[in-house]
Enzyme design. Sequence first.
Site, PDB file in Angstrom:
ATOM      1  N   HIS A 140       0.796  -1.233   0.000  1.00  0.00           N
ATOM      2  CA  HIS A 140       0.000   0.000   0.000  1.00  0.00           C
ATOM      3  C   HIS A 140       0.830   1.287   0.000  1.00  0.00           C
ATOM      4  O   HIS A 140       0.514   2.246   0.727  1.00  0.00           O
ATOM      5  CB  HIS A 140      -0.963   0.006   1.187  1.00  0.00           C
ATOM      6  N   HIS A 214      -9.814   2.192  -0.125  1.00  0.00           N
ATOM      7  CA  HIS A 214      -9.800   1.055   0.795  1.00  0.00           C
ATOM      8  C   HIS A 214     -10.932   1.140   1.824  1.00  0.00           C
ATOM      9  O   HIS A 214     -10.703   0.960   3.024  1.00  0.00           O
ATOM     10  CB  HIS A 214      -8.433   0.991   1.479  1.00  0.00           C
ATOM     11  N   GLU A 351     -11.459  -3.712  -3.143  1.00  0.00           N
ATOM     12  CA  GLU A 351     -10.469  -2.751  -3.626  1.00  0.00           C
ATOM     13  C   GLU A 351     -10.275  -2.963  -5.128  1.00  0.00           C
ATOM     14  O   GLU A 351      -9.646  -3.935  -5.533  1.00  0.00           O
ATOM     15  CB  GLU A 351      -9.147  -2.955  -2.877  1.00  0.00           C
TER      16      GLU A 351
HETATM   17  C1  GLA Z   1      -5.391  -5.196   1.849  1.00  0.00           C
HETATM   18  C2  GLA Z   1      -4.429  -6.283   1.962  1.00  0.00           C
HETATM   19  C3  GLA Z   1      -4.625  -6.956   3.264  1.00  0.00           C
HETATM   20  C4  GLA Z   1      -4.472  -5.976   4.402  1.00  0.00           C
HETATM   21  C5  GLA Z   1      -5.401  -4.846   4.238  1.00  0.00           C
HETATM   22  C6  GLA Z   1      -5.155  -3.803   5.288  1.00  0.00           C
HETATM   23  O1  GLA Z   1      -6.655  -5.654   1.702  1.00  0.00           O
HETATM   24  O2  GLA Z   1      -4.511  -7.211   0.921  1.00  0.00           O
HETATM   25  O3  GLA Z   1      -3.722  -7.997   3.407  1.00  0.00           O
HETATM   26  O4  GLA Z   1      -3.167  -5.466   4.392  1.00  0.00           O
HETATM   27  O5  GLA Z   1      -5.255  -4.287   2.952  1.00  0.00           O
HETATM   28  O6  GLA Z   1      -5.044  -4.335   6.556  1.00  0.00           O
END
Ligand code: GLA
Length: 386
Positions: A140, A214, A351
């Site tokens: 991220h 997100h 997402e």
């Molecule tokens: C995304 C990732 C997860 C986790 C979330 C935040 O969905 O794929 O593994 O890191 O973000 O916690």
Amino acid sequence: MTFRKSTNDRARQAFALAVLSTLSLAAGAAIAAPDSITQKPFGTAPGGQKVSLYTLTNRSGMVVKITNYGGIVTSILVPDRNGKLGDVVLGYDNVAGYIKGSPYFGALVGRYANRIAKGKFTLNNKTYTLAVNNGVNHLHGGKIGFDKKVWMASPVRVSNGVGLSLNLHSADMEEGYPGNLAVHVVYSLTNDNALKIVYTATTDKATVLNLTNHSYFNLNGAGSGTVLDQTMMINASRYTPIDKTSIPFGLLAPVAGTPFDFRRPHAIGARINMANLQLKNGAGYDHNFVLNHTGNSLVLAARAYSPKTGRVLTVSTTEPGVQLYTGNFLDGTNIGKGGKAYNKRGAFCLETQHFPDSPNQKAFPTTTLRPGQVYRQTTIDKFSTR
Ligand code: GLA
């Protein structure tokens, strides 16, 4: 505040001024009008900048709150089948909550949403090294991703609704990524109860880019138990299986005959605890689905439904993939809006994105953005009831 249909610059300017003057007059108070946008203080970012909370209200009474800290959607208030408004996203009451520790609740994620293996990729024969902030991988956008940046915000006119425009400059080599990047995101709340997110970006050097929002949804209301009884449909015949560090192997595997087959709607919890190596690797669902999609038109990605409240969320996107994440790492330690604890499986995320680790996966659609090109993404979260 009612919007006129005219879209010329003058009207746009007049609208912006009207919004601003209303803001100073009403000091954040609700405006008794069909659709509106108001602004109030939301706290101070770690760099000392004051950030705001913008409240967008449409003609049907749906409300979306967005802060320019991280471009975070903090609240989405939508009616249930009896017309009762409820807040269907996880978040905090002030910016301090997000700074203290947020697993990307509602945030704009960049430069690269999801993971890049070992925090390394090669572009134009040059290897770039990024922060390793998730086990052995980069996640991220790194230590200070776009979710922790203060964006420049301004209210905008949009057709059939109210909008907030957000701009961010990300400097060359910030978080290890090449190129000065100009990112522009417009959130629009339209009168048909849709939150539309349009992303554009340009760079002055070849770079990689994968943006998403997100939001953590719970159609029964944030902090009201798990989402396991809510149903999910994902318009994907394939998904990208992952290793135990959540990096795709590179194959697009069929969902048929696996717990990843969401082509027909069923409860999120129906198969989540099956003995399955992929579910084990993700600690539940935390996987990228390959949308049944040709080209880059807007396509139906997923539809979630709460039998309890009747709320339906329909997600459409121009992206090739969607990550279904079922709040596997929530553990009740995040105390959110109104003092509610967010427990394991207390939300799902959809997402919309390019596939994880694309910069290292030749067979995946490219995430390279070159000078002269424009990155574009549109995702629409539409709410209804039944
Ligand atoms: C995304 C990732 C997860 C986790 C979330 C935040 O969905 O794929 O593994 O890191 O973000 O916690």
